[in-house]
Design a protein around this motif. Structure first.
Motif, PDB file in Angstrom:
ATOM      1  N   SER A  55      42.060  32.748  34.501  1.00 47.37           N
ATOM      2  CA  SER A  55      40.926  31.861  34.787  1.00 47.37           C
ATOM      3  C   SER A  55      40.739  31.687  36.292  1.00 47.37           C
ATOM      4  N   GLU A  56      41.839  31.635  37.028  1.00 43.84           N
ATOM      5  CA  GLU A  56      41.772  31.474  38.479  1.00 43.84           C
ATOM      6  C   GLU A  56      41.108  32.671  39.158  1.00 43.84           C
ATOM      7  N   THR A  57      41.139  33.833  38.516  1.00 41.42           N
ATOM      8  CA  THR A  57      40.530  35.030  39.111  1.00 41.42           C
ATOM      9  C   THR A  57      39.013  35.025  38.992  1.00 41.42           C
ATOM     10  N   GLY A  58      38.476  34.089  38.209  1.00 44.22           N
ATOM     11  CA  GLY A  58      37.031  34.022  38.044  1.00 44.22           C
ATOM     12  C   GLY A  58      36.551  34.443  36.670  1.00 44.22           C
ATOM     13  N   LEU A  59      37.459  34.810  35.778  1.00 40.32           N
ATOM     14  CA  LEU A  59      37.075  35.196  34.427  1.00 40.32           C
ATOM     15  C   LEU A  59      36.633  33.965  33.635  1.00 40.32           C
ATOM     16  N   SER A  60      35.590  34.111  32.862  1.00 38.88           N
ATOM     17  CA  SER A  60      35.139  33.032  31.993  1.00 38.88           C
ATOM     18  C   SER A  60      36.064  32.941  30.784  1.00 38.88           C
ATOM     19  N   GLU A  61      35.972  31.845  30.036  1.00 39.92           N
ATOM     20  CA  GLU A  61      36.806  31.692  28.844  1.00 39.92           C
ATOM     21  C   GLU A  61      36.534  32.805  27.848  1.00 39.92           C
ATOM     22  N   GLU A  62      35.271  33.179  27.713  1.00 42.75           N
ATOM     23  CA  GLU A  62      34.912  34.260  26.790  1.00 42.75           C
ATOM     24  C   GLU A  62      35.529  35.583  27.228  1.00 42.75           C
ATOM     25  N   SER A  63      35.489  35.842  28.532  1.00 44.24           N
ATOM     26  CA  SER A  63      36.049  37.090  29.052  1.00 44.24           C
ATOM     27  C   SER A  63      37.562  37.131  28.896  1.00 44.24           C
ATOM     28  N   ILE A  64      38.227  35.973  29.098  1.00 45.95           N
ATOM     29  CA  ILE A  64      39.677  35.910  28.912  1.00 45.95           C
ATOM     30  C   ILE A  64      40.031  36.263  27.483  1.00 45.95           C
ATOM     31  N   GLY A  65      39.268  35.747  26.524  1.00 46.03           N
ATOM     32  CA  GLY A  65      39.505  36.071  25.126  1.00 46.03           C
ATOM     33  C   GLY A  65      39.354  37.546  24.845  1.00 46.03           C
ATOM     34  N   LYS A  66      38.334  38.158  25.442  1.00 43.07           N
ATOM     35  CA  LYS A  66      38.122  39.591  25.240  1.00 43.07           C
ATOM     36  C   LYS A  66      39.233  40.413  25.873  1.00 43.07           C
ATOM     37  N   VAL A  67      39.697  39.970  27.048  1.00 47.56           N
ATOM     38  CA  VAL A  67      40.794  40.671  27.715  1.00 47.56           C
ATOM     39  C   VAL A  67      42.066  40.607  26.859  1.00 47.56           C
ATOM     40  N   LEU A  68      42.393  39.426  26.355  1.00 46.14           N
ATOM     41  CA  LEU A  68      43.595  39.262  25.537  1.00 46.14           C
ATOM     42  C   LEU A  68      43.486  40.024  24.226  1.00 46.14           C
ATOM     43  N   THR A  69      42.285  40.157  23.689  1.00 41.58           N
ATOM     44  CA  THR A  69      42.081  40.878  22.438  1.00 41.58           C
ATOM     45  C   THR A  69      42.212  42.380  22.646  1.00 41.58           C
ATOM     46  N   ARG A  70      41.586  42.891  23.713  1.00 44.03           N
ATOM     47  CA  ARG A  70      41.603  44.332  23.963  1.00 44.03           C
ATOM     48  C   ARG A  70      42.913  44.805  24.574  1.00 44.03           C
ATOM     49  N   CYS A  71      43.519  43.939  25.386  1.00 43.69           N
ATOM     50  CA  CYS A  71      44.746  44.329  26.097  1.00 43.69           C
ATOM     51  C   CYS A  71      45.767  43.195  26.008  1.00 43.69           C
ATOM     52  N   PRO A  72      46.315  42.935  24.799  1.00 41.75           N
ATOM     53  CA  PRO A  72      47.246  41.810  24.639  1.00 41.75           C
ATOM     54  C   PRO A  72      48.525  41.959  25.449  1.00 41.75           C
ATOM     55  N   ASN A  73      48.880  43.195  25.809  1.00 40.06           N
ATOM     56  CA  ASN A  73      50.123  43.383  26.571  1.00 40.06           C
ATOM     57  C   ASN A  73      50.018  42.864  27.998  1.00 40.06           C
ATOM     58  N   ILE A  74      48.828  42.389  28.415  1.00 40.14           N
ATOM     59  CA  ILE A  74      48.716  41.787  29.741  1.00 40.14           C
ATOM     60  C   ILE A  74      49.557  40.513  29.810  1.00 40.14           C
ATOM     61  N   ILE A  75      49.853  39.932  28.637  1.00 38.23           N
ATOM     62  CA  ILE A  75      50.715  38.759  28.576  1.00 38.23           C
ATOM     63  C   ILE A  75      52.102  39.080  29.118  1.00 38.23           C
ATOM     64  N   SER A  76      52.540  40.324  28.948  1.00 38.39           N
ATOM     65  CA  SER A  76      53.891  40.703  29.367  1.00 38.39           C
ATOM     66  C   SER A  76      54.002  40.929  30.868  1.00 38.39           C
ATOM     67  N   TYR A  77      52.866  41.028  31.566  1.00 40.97           N
ATOM     68  CA  TYR A  77      52.909  41.288  33.001  1.00 40.97           C
ATOM     69  C   TYR A  77      53.355  40.033  33.742  1.00 40.97           C
ATOM     70  N   SER A  78      54.286  40.193  34.651  1.00 37.12           N
ATOM     71  CA  SER A  78      54.729  39.077  35.473  1.00 37.12           C
ATOM     72  C   SER A  78      53.603  38.659  36.417  1.00 37.12           C
ATOM     73  N   ILE A  79      53.319  37.369  36.466  1.00 34.65           N
ATOM     74  CA  ILE A  79      52.243  36.890  37.329  1.00 34.65           C
ATOM     75  C   ILE A  79      52.568  37.143  38.798  1.00 34.65           C
ATOM     76  N   GLU A  80      53.774  36.801  39.212  1.00 32.39           N
ATOM     77  CA  GLU A  80      54.124  36.917  40.626  1.00 32.39           C
ATOM     78  C   GLU A  80      54.499  38.331  41.036  1.00 32.39           C
ATOM     79  N   ASP A  81      55.121  39.070  40.131  1.00 34.09           N
ATOM     80  CA  ASP A  81      55.588  40.415  40.485  1.00 34.09           C
ATOM     81  C   ASP A  81      54.568  41.511  40.202  1.00 34.09           C
ATOM     82  N   LYS A  82      53.620  41.264  39.278  1.00 33.41           N
ATOM     83  CA  LYS A  82      52.687  42.309  38.889  1.00 33.41           C
ATOM     84  C   LYS A  82      51.226  41.904  39.103  1.00 33.41           C
ATOM     85  N   LEU A  83      50.774  40.859  38.431  1.00 26.89           N
ATOM     86  CA  LEU A  83      49.351  40.519  38.457  1.00 26.89           C
ATOM     87  C   LEU A  83      48.856  40.106  39.846  1.00 26.89           C
ATOM     88  N   ARG A  84      49.544  39.151  40.464  1.00 26.66           N
ATOM     89  CA  ARG A  84      49.070  38.654  41.758  1.00 26.66           C
ATOM     90  C   ARG A  84      49.063  39.753  42.833  1.00 26.66           C
TER      91      ARG A  84
END
Length: 499
Positions: A313-342
């Motif tokens: 959400s902090e990146t600017g994604l809307s709630e709807e877009s976050i849902g679509k991201v989690l649905t299409r690519c659920p493994n993004i949950i496994s990415y470390s926020i500090e070590d990978k995403l940020r």
């Protein structure tokens, strides 16, 4: 360690009633232990002494030990220790593992009184706060305390690295102990029961389509798996997955990816987690696909799920877009926020890429290594004469560009593109070129266009369906030969029609 007066009182209570304490009667306790050193102390919190009249099956104790080891390993790695060090420490810490299991039985004594097994998440939620409290009190001394439990850890020698180096002989012994435990678990898979047949849970897994060797592979990775009960854990989870619409043929793949899913309570953990993920936007009609893609999403804590959603959400994604991201690519949950995403987001920002748009279109890009995947691709296009602004446009138009192998995909297609009659700027307009098969799509279509003597835009050559491509080519040919109405039509190849 001195036996507490409360424990002796409990034993007297049992003996007075003619009950002799034995391995069948579980009496779990922990008393306050204090190990003094010059500058630090190791303390264990008081636990309530409890008497459990219901015997705990040995197979359940073994499974809980494996779960406790997994939690401890995860905790040590989160503290910054290497996986190798975590494994070595755990292999030297049998007594501490027993201590963790005793804590489980004390904290969740009501569950054992009714004969109910703990789930993986319940075990994790009970042990991690306790390990955190021990770490707050003991700092970097925690691994030494774990390995030497219940004796005071030896005084550390000053080292430049916070990670102690174990003697090679200790490492060998630890590895041997780990191998021995795995061998016992693996042997359980093929053991025959009193009636000369495999255990019920193994027969059930075989009936689902798993092979015996697959079950052994799962067990080598997760030794607690063969100790899961059929009726209490495995069957209820499998039937629930089938009810969600997951094909029976997909169940073996899901269990191979995440056998821990069988340790999750349907009512207490799995269903509430799914309901919570739906509040984050996951399409409840797509659960079958989501779980097949990434079954581990159901085993993460709510804190982890919330943290990832908040960060997106902090990146600017809307709630709807976050849902679509989690649905299409659920493994993004496994990415470390500090070590990978940020860090990945910061890298794309340095290229002036709209991160929210890229996350929405191609979230799997954010699981790539900056040094191994992202930078080499950027440098490749810079070397070919493209500007950073042109590269930004290419990424924005085709986020999957960075997911392709440089050596096996981008380079061969670039070399063939140089033989095509297009300027390099055409790739800025249509970077999707790199997403098509070189041998099955790019070469045959371009060679057909060239042989017919017509010119098409690069996106027309590749993106049109087989029938539409045929129609456009014939139309171009008729314009070249207006007086030859009988011009033979070009028939698309079978591969093109199916695209």
């Amino acid at each position: 360690m001195q036996i507490s007066s409360s424990l002796r009182s409990s034993e007297v209570f049992l003996l007075a009633r003619g009950v002799k304490p034995s391995t069948r009667t579980q009496l779990w306790f922990t008393e306050k232990l204090i190990f003094r050193q010059e500058k630090s102390a190791v303390r264990f919190k008081n636990l309530v002494v409890s008497f459990n009249p219901r015997p705990v099956p040995p197979s359940l104790i073994i499974a809980e030990k494996e779960e406790a080891k997994a939690v401890l390993s995860l905790f040590l790695k989160k503290l910054g220790f290497s996986n190798t060090f975590a494994v070595r420490t755990i292999n030297k810490s049998d007594l501490f593992i027993d201590h963790l299991v005793s804590r489980l039985h004390s904290v969740h004594k009501s569950r054992y009184l009714v004969g109910r097994e703990l789930t993986t998440l319940e075990i994790r939620d009970a042990l991690i706060p306790y390990l955190e409290s021990l770490h707050e009190e003991n700092g970097d001394l925690l691994p030494d305390m774990v390995a030497s439990f219940p004796n005071p850890p030896a005084k550390r020698r000053p080292e430049s690295s916070p990670v102690p180096v174990l003697p090679s002989s200790s490492a060998t012994d630890s590895a041997a102990a780990a191998d021995s435990r795995k061998l016992r678990a693996v042997s359980r898979v093929s053991e025959l029961g009193p009636e000369g047949a495999l255990r019920p849970q193994i027969l059930y897994l075989l009936d689902l389509g798993l092979k015996l060797e697959q079950i052994k592979v799962i067990t080598r990775k997760f030794p607690a798996f063969p100790y899961y009960s059929l009726e209490g854990k495995i069957r209820p989870v499998v039937e629930f997955l089938l009810d969600l619409g997951i094909p029976r043929s997909d169940i073996p793949t899901i269990l191979c990816k995440r056998p821990q899913i069988c340790g999750i309570s349907l009512s207490d953990n799995l269903k509430p987690t799914m309901a919570f993920l739906e509040t984050l936007g996951i399409d409840k009609n797509q659960w079958a696909k989501v779980i097949y893609r990434f079954p581990a999403i159901l085993t993460y804590s709510r804190q982890k799920l919330t943290a990832t959603a908040d960060f997106l959400s902090e990146t600017g994604l809307s709630e709807e877009s976050i849902g679509k991201v989690l649905t299409r690519c659920p493994n993004i949950i496994s990415y470390s926020i500090e070590d990978k995403l940020r860090p990945t987001i910061e890298y794309f920002k340095s290229l002036n890429v709209d991160v929210a748009v890229l996350l929405h279109r191609c979230p799997q890009t954010f699981g790539l290594s900056i040094e191994t995947n992202l930078k080499p691709v950027t440098e490749f296009f810079l070397e070919k004469g493209y500007t950073l602004d042109e590269i930004r446009i290419m990424i924005s138009r085709y986020g999957a560009l960075y997911t392709f192998s440089l050596n096996e995909n981008l380079m061969p297609k670039w070399e063939y593109f140089q033989t095509m009659d297009y300027p390099n700027s055409e790739l800025v307009k249509f970077p999707q070129f790199f997403g098509y098969s070189l041998e099955e799509r790019i070469k045959p279509r371009y060679e057909l266009v060239k042989s017919c003597g017509v010119k098409l835009l690069l996106n027309q050559v590749l993106s049109l369906s087989g029938r539409e491509f045929d129609r456009v080519v014939n139309k171009k040919m008729k314009k070249l030969l207006p007086n030859h109405g009988s011009t033979k039509s070009v028939k698309p190849k079978k591969a093109d029609i199916s695209d």
